[in-house]
Design an enzyme around this catalytic site. Structure first.
Site, PDB file in Angstrom:
ATOM      1  N   ARG A 142       0.817  -1.222   0.000  1.00 37.23           N
ATOM      2  CA  ARG A 142       0.000   0.000   0.000  1.00 37.23           C
ATOM      3  C   ARG A 142       0.844   1.262   0.000  1.00 37.23           C
ATOM      4  NH1 ARG A 142      -5.440  -2.127   2.448  1.00 37.23           N
ATOM      5  NH2 ARG A 142      -6.201  -0.020   2.522  1.00 37.23           N
ATOM      6  N   TYR A 145       0.412   4.184  -2.577  1.00 37.99           N
ATOM      7  CA  TYR A 145      -0.715   5.117  -2.375  1.00 37.99           C
ATOM      8  C   TYR A 145      -0.442   5.987  -1.148  1.00 37.99           C
ATOM      9  CZ  TYR A 145      -5.642   6.562  -1.703  1.00 37.99           C
ATOM     10  OH  TYR A 145      -6.815   7.267  -1.549  1.00 37.99           O
ATOM     11  N   GLY A 205      -9.972 -11.968   5.751  1.00 36.03           N
ATOM     12  CA  GLY A 205      -9.574 -12.220   7.139  1.00 36.03           C
ATOM     13  C   GLY A 205     -10.788 -12.625   7.958  1.00 36.03           C
ATOM     14  N   GLY A 207     -12.808 -10.601   9.389  1.00 30.81           N
ATOM     15  CA  GLY A 207     -13.881  -9.607   9.239  1.00 30.81           C
ATOM     16  C   GLY A 207     -14.048  -8.733  10.474  1.00 30.81           C
ATOM     17  N   GLN A 209     -11.874  -6.503  11.380  1.00 31.20           N
ATOM     18  CA  GLN A 209     -11.329  -5.165  11.095  1.00 31.20           C
ATOM     19  C   GLN A 209     -12.489  -4.203  10.892  1.00 31.20           C
ATOM     20  OE1 GLN A 209     -11.378  -7.723   9.000  1.00 31.20           O
ATOM     21  NE2 GLN A 209     -11.169  -7.168   6.844  1.00 31.20           N
ATOM     22  N   THR A 210     -12.265  -2.938  11.250  1.00 32.25           N
ATOM     23  CA  THR A 210     -13.376  -1.975  11.177  1.00 32.25           C
ATOM     24  C   THR A 210     -13.108  -0.889  10.136  1.00 32.25           C
ATOM     25  OG1 THR A 210     -12.479  -0.453  12.831  1.00 32.25           O
ATOM     26  CG2 THR A 210     -13.838  -2.291  13.642  1.00 32.25           C
ATOM     27  N   PRO A 272      -5.418  -2.131   7.208  1.00 31.26           N
ATOM     28  CA  PRO A 272      -5.583  -1.521   8.541  1.00 31.26           C
ATOM     29  C   PRO A 272      -6.650  -2.250   9.376  1.00 31.26           C
ATOM     30  CG  PRO A 272      -5.471   0.174   6.846  1.00 31.26           C
ATOM     31  CD  PRO A 272      -5.572  -1.151   6.135  1.00 31.26           C
ATOM     32  N   ARG A 275     -10.362   1.771  11.736  1.00 31.37           N
ATOM     33  CA  ARG A 275     -10.343   3.110  11.125  1.00 31.37           C
ATOM     34  C   ARG A 275     -11.621   3.858  11.519  1.00 31.37           C
ATOM     35  NH1 ARG A 275      -9.639   2.997   5.020  1.00 31.37           N
ATOM     36  NH2 ARG A 275      -7.444   2.660   5.453  1.00 31.37           N
TER      37      ARG A 275
HETATM   38  P1  NAD Z   1     -11.955   7.030  -8.552  1.00 32.73           P
HETATM   39  O1  NAD Z   1     -10.960   6.022  -8.973  1.00 32.73           O
HETATM   40  O2  NAD Z   1     -13.393   6.793  -8.845  1.00 32.73           O
HETATM   41  O3  NAD Z   1     -11.596   8.466  -9.123  1.00 32.73           O
HETATM   42  C1  NAD Z   1     -10.291   8.887  -9.416  1.00 32.73           C
HETATM   43  C2  NAD Z   1     -10.317   9.598 -10.761  1.00 32.73           C
HETATM   44  O4  NAD Z   1      -9.004  10.113 -11.032  1.00 32.73           O
HETATM   45  C3  NAD Z   1     -10.671   8.664 -11.915  1.00 32.73           C
HETATM   46  O5  NAD Z   1     -11.648   9.256 -12.747  1.00 32.73           O
HETATM   47  C4  NAD Z   1      -9.345   8.503 -12.662  1.00 32.73           C
HETATM   48  O6  NAD Z   1      -9.520   8.212 -14.029  1.00 32.73           O
HETATM   49  C5  NAD Z   1      -8.688   9.851 -12.396  1.00 32.73           C
HETATM   50  N1  NAD Z   1      -7.223   9.835 -12.522  1.00 32.73           N
HETATM   51  C6  NAD Z   1      -6.342   9.013 -11.896  1.00 32.73           C
HETATM   52  N2  NAD Z   1      -5.092   9.301 -12.273  1.00 32.73           N
HETATM   53  C7  NAD Z   1      -5.172  10.344 -13.138  1.00 32.73           C
HETATM   54  C8  NAD Z   1      -4.213  11.102 -13.863  1.00 32.73           C
HETATM   55  N3  NAD Z   1      -2.905  10.842 -13.800  1.00 32.73           N
HETATM   56  N4  NAD Z   1      -4.647  12.119 -14.649  1.00 32.73           N
HETATM   57  C9  NAD Z   1      -5.968  12.422 -14.741  1.00 32.73           C
HETATM   58  N5  NAD Z   1      -6.925  11.716 -14.078  1.00 32.73           N
HETATM   59  C10 NAD Z   1      -6.527  10.692 -13.289  1.00 32.73           C
HETATM   60  O7  NAD Z   1     -11.748   7.213  -6.958  1.00 32.73           O
HETATM   61  P2  NAD Z   1     -12.539   8.097  -5.880  1.00 32.73           P
HETATM   62  O8  NAD Z   1     -12.990   7.192  -4.811  1.00 32.73           O
HETATM   63  O9  NAD Z   1     -13.510   8.987  -6.555  1.00 32.73           O
HETATM   64  O10 NAD Z   1     -11.339   8.967  -5.286  1.00 32.73           O
HETATM   65  C11 NAD Z   1     -11.127  10.306  -5.672  1.00 32.73           C
HETATM   66  C12 NAD Z   1     -10.045  10.935  -4.805  1.00 32.73           C
HETATM   67  O11 NAD Z   1     -10.429  10.888  -3.428  1.00 32.73           O
HETATM   68  C13 NAD Z   1      -8.691  10.230  -4.902  1.00 32.73           C
HETATM   69  O12 NAD Z   1      -7.675  11.204  -4.878  1.00 32.73           O
HETATM   70  C14 NAD Z   1      -8.651   9.380  -3.654  1.00 32.73           C
HETATM   71  O13 NAD Z   1      -7.335   9.164  -3.204  1.00 32.73           O
HETATM   72  C15 NAD Z   1      -9.427  10.242  -2.665  1.00 32.73           C
HETATM   73  N6  NAD Z   1     -10.017   9.425  -1.593  1.00 32.73           N
HETATM   74  C16 NAD Z   1     -11.131   8.679  -1.811  1.00 32.73           C
HETATM   75  C17 NAD Z   1     -11.643   7.898  -0.779  1.00 32.73           C
HETATM   76  C18 NAD Z   1     -12.906   7.092  -0.931  1.00 32.73           C
HETATM   77  O14 NAD Z   1     -13.307   6.436   0.025  1.00 32.73           O
HETATM   78  N7  NAD Z   1     -13.607   7.082  -2.027  1.00 32.73           N
HETATM   79  C19 NAD Z   1     -10.995   7.849   0.456  1.00 32.73           C
HETATM   80  C20 NAD Z   1      -9.829   8.595   0.610  1.00 32.73           C
HETATM   81  C21 NAD Z   1      -9.358   9.394  -0.410  1.00 32.73           C
HETATM   82  N1  UDP Z   2     -12.807  -6.273   2.209  1.00 34.79           N
HETATM   83  C1  UDP Z   2     -13.487  -7.468   2.367  1.00 34.79           C
HETATM   84  N2  UDP Z   2     -14.057  -8.045   1.277  1.00 34.79           N
HETATM   85  C2  UDP Z   2     -13.993  -7.496   0.031  1.00 34.79           C
HETATM   86  C3  UDP Z   2     -13.302  -6.271  -0.128  1.00 34.79           C
HETATM   87  C4  UDP Z   2     -12.715  -5.686   0.979  1.00 34.79           C
HETATM   88  O1  UDP Z   2     -13.573  -8.009   3.488  1.00 34.79           O
HETATM   89  O2  UDP Z   2     -14.538  -8.087  -0.912  1.00 34.79           O
HETATM   90  C5  UDP Z   2     -12.229  -5.623   3.394  1.00 34.79           C
HETATM   91  C6  UDP Z   2     -10.784  -5.165   3.253  1.00 34.79           C
HETATM   92  O3  UDP Z   2      -9.894  -6.222   3.588  1.00 34.79           O
HETATM   93  C7  UDP Z   2     -10.725  -4.018   4.250  1.00 34.79           C
HETATM   94  C8  UDP Z   2     -12.133  -3.424   4.190  1.00 34.79           C
HETATM   95  O4  UDP Z   2     -12.969  -4.443   3.630  1.00 34.79           O
HETATM   96  O5  UDP Z   2     -10.494  -4.510   5.553  1.00 34.79           O
HETATM   97  C9  UDP Z   2     -12.225  -2.171   3.334  1.00 34.79           C
HETATM   98  O6  UDP Z   2     -11.614  -2.438   2.108  1.00 34.79           O
HETATM   99  P1  UDP Z   2     -11.627  -1.427   0.875  1.00 34.79           P
HETATM  100  O7  UDP Z   2     -10.924  -2.119  -0.251  1.00 34.79           O
HETATM  101  O8  UDP Z   2     -13.002  -0.939   0.642  1.00 34.79           O
HETATM  102  O9  UDP Z   2     -10.781  -0.154   1.317  1.00 34.79           O
HETATM  103  P2  UDP Z   2      -9.700   0.201   2.436  1.00 34.79           P
HETATM  104  O10 UDP Z   2     -10.509   0.792   3.541  1.00 34.79           O
HETATM  105  O11 UDP Z   2      -8.970  -1.030   2.877  1.00 34.79           O
HETATM  106  O12 UDP Z   2      -8.831   1.163   1.745  1.00 34.79           O
END
Ligand code: NAD
Ligand code: UDP
Length: 316
Positions: A142, A145, A205, A207, A209-210, A272, A275
């Site tokens: 991970r 990221y 796992g 399950g 984890q939160t 994790p 969370r």
């Molecule tokens: P997503 O994958 O649906 O959206 C990401 C978008 O970014 C996609 O449309 C992808 O094509 C575009 N993208 C990626 N790399 C690119 C690049 N080099 N140039 C142009 N476009 C690019 O994911 P999301 O869930 O909508 O996440 C959006 C943002 O929010 C991300 O930065 C992610 O890290 C952050 N985020 C999301 C969550 C969540 O739970 N959804 C949690 C934490 C952070």
């Molecule tokens: N997870 C799961 N089954 C699935 C996909 C994910 O049990 O089919 C678990 C994963 O291991 C993690 C949590 O669900 O503990 C959330 O996973 P997700 O990929 O949504 O995002 P994360 O919070 O880990 O970034």
């Protein structure tokens, strides 16, 4: 106001485009579709205030005319996606953040970085407050990221301190809702898709984890408020209602009426264990807290995925 949203064709980005258009902004959406899709923004294409630029934001981009806001949301976000694209993830978090900060500096625009609860890694402090520095494995799977986002936060603060960029950092905790990709591998689309197809629900796992799940409309409201607020340190946005993955799967079973069983798969590396956001800062600063409870959010999301699965089955 003119607002650039990178990653605007993704899940959260497409909801942001909609919100900013509704607020009267001219929106310039930048995306390369690596994990997003044209379908997420098709309904916005006819709008005179909406422009789409297909571009990889890890490469510099020049935009003509003034800009008021730059929101950097481009990045793969699902663990399955960023494990598939580790270099692209590192590049968009580092070079992409550098490019968008340069754009905000040049145009004297507000800047907002989409950071993540992953900066806390597998947290040793619970719930997570913004003051906690985290427990991240830089060389684990991970790391591509987590470290990209940690670098993104560091360069954002450097542009703020050195160049005076009016920057904001949101640390987003697990957010879900319509327009997630059914196959993005995250727990919500995985389990809902499986329930709707009558397949076994995969629990990684034991399950126990939160996670704490926030509905997308609540997140978008918090982001909008943060952008216009005079505060530059990171702010957690998420729903503090924490649930184990096992209980979450049972809620999906009940809500979908499926007879699918639960099946256990190995826990991915560095997953994790807990969370939950401490949202005291967001409450005090923005007067914000989530309004949509998990049951209602899941009901809306399940309806979205139901149509997707029906479409899938018709196509077979
Ligand atoms: P997503 O994958 O649906 O959206 C990401 C978008 O970014 C996609 O449309 C992808 O094509 C575009 N993208 C990626 N790399 C690119 C690049 N080099 N140039 C142009 N476009 C690019 O994911 P999301 O869930 O909508 O996440 C959006 C943002 O929010 C991300 O930065 C992610 O890290 C952050 N985020 C999301 C969550 C969540 O739970 N959804 C949690 C934490 C952070
Ligand atoms: N997870 C799961 N089954 C699935 C996909 C994910 O049990 O089919 C678990 C994963 O291991 C993690 C949590 O669900 O503990 C959330 O996973 P997700 O990929 O949504 O995002 P994360 O919070 O880990 O970034």
């Amino acid at each position: 106001m003119r607002t650039v949203i990178t990653g605007g064709a993704g899940f959260i980005g497409s909801h942001l485009c909609e919100r900013f258009l509704n607020e009267g902004h001219e929106v310039i959406c930048v995306d390369n579709f690596i994990t997003g899709s044209a379908a997420n923004i098709d309904h916005l294409r006819g709008n005179d205030h909406f422009t789409f630029i297909r571009h990889d934001i890890s490469h510099p981009l020049e935009i003509d005319g003034p800009l008021d806001n730059v929101l950097h949301f481009a990045s793969p976000a699902s663990p399955v996606d960023y494990l598939r694209h580790p270099i692209q993830t590192l590049k968009v978090g580092s070079l992409g953040t550098h490019n968008t900060l340069g754009m905000a500096k040049l145009k004297e625009a507000r800047f907002l970085l989409a950071s993540t609860s992953e900066v806390y890694g597998d947290p040793a402090v619970h719930p997570q407050r913004e003051e906690y520095w985290g427990n991240v494995n830089p060389v684990g799977v991970r790391g591509c990221y987590d470290e990209a986002k940690r670098f993104a936060e560091a360069i954002t603060m450097a542009y703020h301190r050195y160049h005076g960029v009016n920057s904001h950092i949101v640390r987003i905790f697990n957010t879900y809702g319509p327009r997630m990709r059914l196959d993005d591998g995250r727990v919500v689309p995985n389990l809902m898709g499986q329930a709707l197809r009558g397949e076994s629900l995969t629990i990684y796992g034991d399950g126990l984890q939160t996670r704490s799940f926030c509905y997308v409309a609540d997140l978008v409201e918090g982001i909008y408020r943060l952008l216009f607020c005079d505060f530059h340190d990171p702010v957690n946005l998420g729903n503090p209602n924490e649930v184990s993955i096992l209980d979450f799967a049972k809620e999906i079973q009940e809500l979908s009426g499926t007879h699918s069983q639960l099946v256990h798969h190995p826990l991915p590396q560095d997953d994790p264990k807990v969370r939950r956001p401490d949202i005291t800062r967001a409450r005090q600063l923005l007067g914000w807290e989530p309004k949509i409870d998990r049951r209602e959010g899941m009901r809306r999301t399940l309806e979205f995925f139901r149509k997707k699965v029906e479409g899938e089955q018709r196509a077979k």
